[in-house]
Design a protein around this motif. Structure first.
Motif, short mmCIF file in Angstrom:
data_model
loop_
_atom_site.label_atom_id
_atom_site.label_comp_id
_atom_site.label_asym_id
_atom_site.label_seq_id
_atom_site.Cartn_x
_atom_site.Cartn_y
_atom_site.Cartn_z
N THR C 98 0.82 -1.19 0.00
CA THR C 98 0.00 0.00 0.00
C THR C 98 0.86 1.25 0.00
OG1 THR C 98 -1.49 -1.27 1.38
CG2 THR C 98 -2.01 1.05 1.09
N ARG C 99 1.89 1.22 0.85
CA ARG C 99 2.76 2.40 0.92
C ARG C 99 3.45 2.64 -0.42
NH1 ARG C 99 6.23 1.46 5.71
NH2 ARG C 99 4.39 0.31 6.38
N LEU C 100 3.92 1.55 -1.03
CA LEU C 100 4.57 1.66 -2.34
C LEU C 100 3.62 2.22 -3.38
CD1 LEU C 100 6.83 -1.43 -3.00
CD2 LEU C 100 7.34 0.96 -3.44
N ARG C 101 2.40 1.73 -3.29
CA ARG C 101 1.41 2.19 -4.27
C ARG C 101 1.15 3.68 -4.13
NH1 ARG C 101 -4.55 -0.09 -4.94
NH2 ARG C 101 -3.88 -1.22 -3.11
N GLU C 102 1.04 4.12 -2.87
CA GLU C 102 0.82 5.55 -2.64
C GLU C 102 1.97 6.36 -3.20
OE1 GLU C 102 -1.83 4.88 1.40
OE2 GLU C 102 0.23 5.63 1.56
N LEU C 103 3.19 5.88 -2.94
CA LEU C 103 4.37 6.57 -3.45
C LEU C 103 4.33 6.66 -4.97
CD1 LEU C 103 7.56 5.48 -1.49
CD2 LEU C 103 6.82 7.78 -2.08
N ASN C 104 3.96 5.52 -5.57
CA ASN C 104 3.92 5.47 -7.03
C ASN C 104 2.89 6.40 -7.61
OD1 ASN C 104 5.10 3.87 -9.30
ND2 ASN C 104 5.52 2.56 -7.54
N ASP C 105 1.75 6.49 -6.92
CA ASP C 105 0.71 7.41 -7.36
C ASP C 105 1.24 8.84 -7.35
OD1 ASP C 105 -1.09 5.50 -7.83
OD2 ASP C 105 -2.31 5.82 -6.03
N ILE C 106 1.97 9.16 -6.28
CA ILE C 106 2.51 10.52 -6.18
C ILE C 106 3.49 10.77 -7.32
CG2 ILE C 106 3.94 12.05 -4.77
CD1 ILE C 106 2.74 10.57 -2.31
N ALA C 111 4.84 13.19 -12.59
CA ALA C 111 5.33 13.01 -13.95
C ALA C 111 4.33 13.51 -15.00
CB ALA C 111 5.64 11.54 -14.20
N THR C 112 3.05 13.40 -14.71
CA THR C 112 2.05 13.90 -15.65
C THR C 112 1.03 14.78 -14.95
OG1 THR C 112 1.33 11.62 -15.45
CG2 THR C 112 1.72 12.43 -17.68
N PRO C 113 1.38 16.06 -14.87
CA PRO C 113 0.42 16.96 -14.23
C PRO C 113 -0.79 17.17 -15.14
CG PRO C 113 2.29 18.19 -15.10
CD PRO C 113 2.58 16.75 -15.35
N ILE C 114 -1.94 17.26 -14.51
CA ILE C 114 -3.15 17.60 -15.26
C ILE C 114 -3.60 18.96 -14.73
CG2 ILE C 114 -5.52 16.92 -15.80
CD1 ILE C 114 -4.68 14.02 -15.07
N ILE C 115 -3.56 19.94 -15.60
CA ILE C 115 -3.80 21.31 -15.14
C ILE C 115 -5.15 21.83 -15.66
CG2 ILE C 115 -2.84 23.65 -15.06
CD1 ILE C 115 -0.21 22.13 -16.19
N TRP C 118 -8.58 26.51 -17.39
CA TRP C 118 -9.73 27.37 -17.62
C TRP C 118 -10.92 26.60 -17.08
CZ3 TRP C 118 -8.64 32.06 -19.68
CH2 TRP C 118 -9.71 32.89 -20.06
N GLN C 119 -11.99 27.27 -16.82
CA GLN C 119 -13.21 26.62 -16.36
C GLN C 119 -13.45 25.25 -16.98
OE1 GLN C 119 -15.37 26.54 -14.10
NE2 GLN C 119 -16.99 27.99 -14.59
N ASP C 120 -13.40 25.22 -18.31
CA ASP C 120 -13.81 24.02 -19.03
C ASP C 120 -12.67 23.33 -19.76
OD1 ASP C 120 -16.40 23.37 -18.56
OD2 ASP C 120 -17.22 24.84 -19.95
N ILE C 121 -11.44 23.73 -19.44
CA ILE C 121 -10.30 23.22 -20.22
C ILE C 121 -9.23 22.59 -19.34
CG2 ILE C 121 -8.58 23.79 -21.98
CD1 ILE C 121 -10.22 26.37 -22.50
N LEU C 122 -8.85 21.35 -19.67
CA LEU C 122 -7.73 20.70 -19.00
C LEU C 122 -6.53 20.68 -19.94
CD1 LEU C 122 -9.28 17.49 -17.35
CD2 LEU C 122 -8.81 19.69 -16.27
N LEU C 123 -5.35 20.86 -19.37
CA LEU C 123 -4.12 20.77 -20.16
C LEU C 123 -3.24 19.66 -19.58
CD1 LEU C 123 -1.95 21.79 -22.19
CD2 LEU C 123 -1.23 23.42 -20.43
N VAL C 124 -2.79 18.77 -20.46
CA VAL C 124 -1.91 17.68 -20.02
C VAL C 124 -0.62 17.74 -20.82
CG1 VAL C 124 -1.79 15.21 -19.58
CG2 VAL C 124 -4.00 16.31 -19.85
N PRO C 125 0.45 18.31 -20.23
CA PRO C 125 1.72 18.31 -20.95
C PRO C 125 2.45 16.99 -20.69
CG PRO C 125 1.76 19.81 -19.04
CD PRO C 125 0.53 18.96 -18.92
N LEU C 126 2.61 16.19 -21.72
CA LEU C 126 3.31 14.91 -21.54
C LEU C 126 4.80 15.14 -21.72
CD1 LEU C 126 0.99 12.44 -23.47
CD2 LEU C 126 1.08 12.95 -21.03
N ILE C 127 5.57 14.62 -20.76
CA ILE C 127 7.01 14.83 -20.82
C ILE C 127 7.73 13.49 -20.65
CG2 ILE C 127 8.99 15.91 -19.69
CD1 ILE C 127 6.65 18.00 -18.72
N GLY C 128 8.73 13.27 -21.49
CA GLY C 128 9.56 12.07 -21.35
C GLY C 128 8.99 10.88 -22.10
N THR C 129 9.66 9.77 -21.91
CA THR C 129 9.27 8.57 -22.64
C THR C 129 8.02 7.97 -22.01
OG1 THR C 129 11.63 8.20 -22.60
CG2 THR C 129 10.30 6.57 -23.75
#
Ligand SMILES: Nc1ncnc2c1ncn2[C@@H]1O[C@H](COP(=O)(O)OP(=O)(O)OP(=O)(O)O)[C@@H](O)[C@H]1O
Ligand SMILES: [Mg+2]
Lengths: 144, 119, 244
Positions: C98-106, C111-115, C118-129
Motif C-alpha cells: 500500500t505504501r509503495l502504491r501511494e508513493l507510485n501514485d505521487i 510526472a504527468t500533471p493535469i492542469i 480554464w473553467q472548461d479546459i484541461l491541459l496535459v503536458p506529456l514529458i519524457g518517454t
C-alpha cells in the motif's frame, strides 16, 4: 477439452441461464476489487467475464467460468486468471473469430473475443468443432 | 404497454432515460422496446440516456444501445448518452467499441444543449 | 502456557538473541506473549506481537523463535502459532504494498500533471518517454479528472515526448476515444512529424481529434469554443407549439 479441477479455483460459476451473465460479471467485479485492482482494471475484468459468459450462453448453451488469484512470472505478480469452458459446437475458424468484427450472430458487433484480448494481459483460446471451446485469460495487477 | 423497465421522464420534448438497474440481456431488450414505444406514443424528439449508474457496458449492451439509437433516428429522433463512467469509457475504447448513432454528452445539461442545437 | 514461558524465560532469551539490545527485545516479546496466552483476545494480541517483533527481527528469526518455543515448552500450539506468523507476515507485506502504491501514485502525478487552465479546459503536458504502463496509468488519471471536472476540452501536449512507438500510440488513440465517450473534445498539440506518421499509420481518426500546431493556437482555439458558464442561455429556444 481441457482438464479442470474445480478445487483449484476461488470461484466456479455455472452459466446456464441468461441471468447468469449478469451474476458472473458481478462476481468477477467483487473478486477483482478484493484483489485490489484499480477501478479501471476491475471494470475491464468484469467486462471480459461478461463477454465470456455471454458467448457460453449464446453459442454453447451452458458451461463454466473459473476464476482464481495466482502469482505469475519471475516477479510473482499478483494475477487474476479466468477460464471459460464449454462443450458446445466449437469455433470453426478461431483466428477469424478473435480478429474482431466477425460474428455468426445477427445482432452483434463481433467484438467480444477481440475485446477481451485487448483488455487482458494474456489470452489463450482452444476450440474444436463438435467438442467445445476453452478460453483462458489473465490480468496482472500493476507492480507498484 | 407492460410495466416499464426503467421509469422515464419527459423533459420538454425529450425523453430522459436514467438507467438505474443492472443491465442483463433481457432488461436491455425490454428497454429497447420501451424506448421505441415511448417515442411513438409521446411525440419525442430526442432521447437522453443517462448511464451514470451503470458500471459495466459490454459489446452486446453497446450494440443494443446503438441499434436503439439507429431505430430512433429512423423515427426522427436523436439519441444522446451522458454520464458514462470514466473506467467504462476506457474499457469501451480499449475494446475498440464505438457507439454508432449515439452522441455523447458530459452531463444532462450538456445533453439538452446538444439536442437544442440540433433542432 | 503462561507459566511455562515465564519459567523458561532466561534460557529462551539466551538462545534467541546474541546482543544485549536484542535480548531485551526478545524478553519483552516473550513476557507479552506469555501474558497474551491468558487474555481474552488472545489471537489478536499474539498476531499484533508477531507484527511488532518483525520490526526488529526478520521472518526467519520469528519462525526460529516459534520452533524453539515448541521444542522447550510442552503443549505449545505450534501449528496455530505458525499460522499467526504467516498472517503477520502477510499483513506486513500488504502494508508495504500500500505504501509503495501511494508513493507510485505521487510519482505518477508528478510526472504527468493535469492542469485545469480554464473553467472548461484541461491541459496535459506529456514529458519524457511513455511506456505502456505509464500510458495506462495516465489514461486512468486523466479520464477520472475529465469526468470529475466535466471539462469540455482536453488539450494533450506532446511537445516533450521524443518518440511514440506503435504500442503507446495505440494507447493514446484509445485514450482520445475514451475522452470522447465522456462527451469532451481532445486537442492534440506539439506533434512532431514522426509522431504524426505513427498515429496516421495506427488509424487515428482526425475527425475525433483536433490537431493544433502549437500550444498557443491550441489555447486560442479551446478558449474560443469553450463557453463561459455565465454566458449560458437560460431560456431555451423551443420549437412551435410545444409550450402552453
Ligand atoms: N463459446 C463459443 N462456442 C462456440 N462459438 C463461439 C464461442 N465463442 C465465440 N464463438 C464464435 O466466435 C464468434 C465471435 O465471438 P465474439 O464474442 O468475438 O463476437 P460475438 O459473440 O459474435 O459478438 P459480441 O460478443 O460482440 O456480442 C461468434 O460469433 C461465434 O461464432
Ligand atoms: Mg460474444
Amino acid at each position: 477439452m481441457i482438464e479442470v479441477n474445480p478445487q483449484d479455483y476461488d470461484i466456479v460459476l455455472k452459466i446456464k441461464d441468461e441471468s447468469d451473465i449478469a451474476v458472473s460479471r458481478q462476481m468477477a467485479k467483487n473478486f477483482a476489487q478484493k484483489m485490489n485492482f484499480s477501478l479501471a482494471d476491475v471494470t475491464k475484468i468484469a467486462t471480459a467475464v461478461s463477454e465470456l459468459a455471454r458467448n457460453i450462453y449464446r453459442y454453447a448453451k451452458e458451461g463454466y467460468i473459473y476464476i482464481r488469484e495466482k502469482e505469475a512470472g519471475p516477479e510473482k505478480a499478483i494475477t487474476i486468471e479466468i477460464l471459460a469452458c464449454d462443450e458446445g459446437p466449437g469455433i470453426e475458424n478461431v483466428e477469424l473469430a478473435v480478429s474482431g468484427g466477425y460474428t455468426t450472430s445477427e445482432r452483434s458487433l463481433g467484438l467480444g473475443l477481440a475485446g477481451i484480448r485487448r483488455l487482458m494481459d494474456s489470452f489463450h483460446i482452444e476450440s474444436e468443432v463438435g467438442k467445445g471451446t476453452a478460453v483462458i485469460v489473465e490480468k496482472r495487477r500493476h507492480a507498484y | 404497454m407492460k410495466s416499464k423497465v426503467v421509469p422515464t421522464i419527459k423533459l420538454y420534448d425529450y425523453l430522459l432515460v436514467p438507467i438505474q438497474i443492472e443491465l442483463d440481456d433481457n432488461t436491455v431488450e425490454r428497454l429497447q422496446m420501451q424506448i421505441l414505444h415511448e417515442i411513438h406514443e409521446n411525440d419525442v424528439r430526442g432521447i437522453i440516456i443517462d448511464v451514470s449508474m451503470v458500471d459495466v457496458i459490454d459489446s452486446y449492451i453497446s450494440f443494443v444501445l446503438s441499434e436503439t439509437a439507429g431505430m430512433a433516428k429512423a423515427m426522427g429522433c436523436h439519441t444522446v448518452i451522458c454520464g458514462i463512467q470514466p473506467q467504462v469509457a476506457l474499457t469501451l475504447a480499449q475494446m475498440g467499441i464505438r457507439l454508432k448513432d449515439i452522441i455523447t454528452a458530459r452531463s444532462l445539461e450538456d445533453a439538452i444543449d446538444i439536442l437544442d442545437e440540433l433542432d | 502456557m503462561k507459566e511455562a514461558i515465564i519459567y523458561n524465560l532466561k534460557e529462551l532469551v539466551e538462545d534467541l538473541a546474541a546482543s544485549d539490545d536484542l535480548k531485551r527485545e526478545w524478553e519483552d516479546f516473550l513476557v507479552n506473549l506469555a501474558d497474551a496466552f491468558s487474555s481474552e483476545d488472545k489471537d489478536e494480541r499474539i498476531k499484533e506481537l508477531f507484527k511488532n517483533l518483525l520490526d526488529f527481527a526478520d521472518a526467519d528469526a520469528l519462525i526460529r523463535g516459534i520452533e524453539l518455543l515448541n521444542s522447550r515448552i510442552g503443549g505449545f500450539p505450534f501449528i496455530e502459532m505458525l499460522k499467526f506468523a504467516v498472517e503477520a507476515l502477510d499483513g506486513i507485506r500488504k502494508e508495504k504494498e500500500t505504501r509503495l502504491r501511494e508513493l507510485n501514485d505521487i510519482l505518477a502525478e508528478l510526472a504527468t500533471p493535469i492542469i485545469r487552465i480554464w473553467q472548461d479546459i484541461l491541459l496535459v503536458p506529456l514529458i519524457g518517454t511513455l511506456d505502456s504502463h505509464r500510458a495506462q496509468n495516465m489514461a486512468e488519471k486523466l479520464l477520472e479528472r475529465t469526468a470529475s471536472t466535466r471539462a469540455k476540452i482536453v488539450i494533450v501536449d506532446v511537445t516533450g515526448v521524443p518518440m511514440i512507438d506503435t504500442i503507446v500510440g495505440g494507447f493514446l488513440i484509445e485514450m482520445f476515444n475514451a475522452i470522447k465517450l465522456l462527451g469532451s473534445d481532445v486537442i492534440l498539440t506539439g506533434i512532431k512529424p514522426e509522431i504524426a506518421h505513427t498515429l496516421v499509420k495506427l488509424g487515428v481518426d482526425f475527425n475525433m481529434v483536433i490537431i493544433k500546431r502549437d500550444l498557443e493556437s491550441a489555447l486560442k482555439y479551446a478558449i474560443g469554443i469553450a463557453p463561459d458558464k455565465s454566458d449560458r442561455k437560460h431560456g431555451r429556444k423551443r420549437g412551435d407549439g410545444d409550450e402552453e
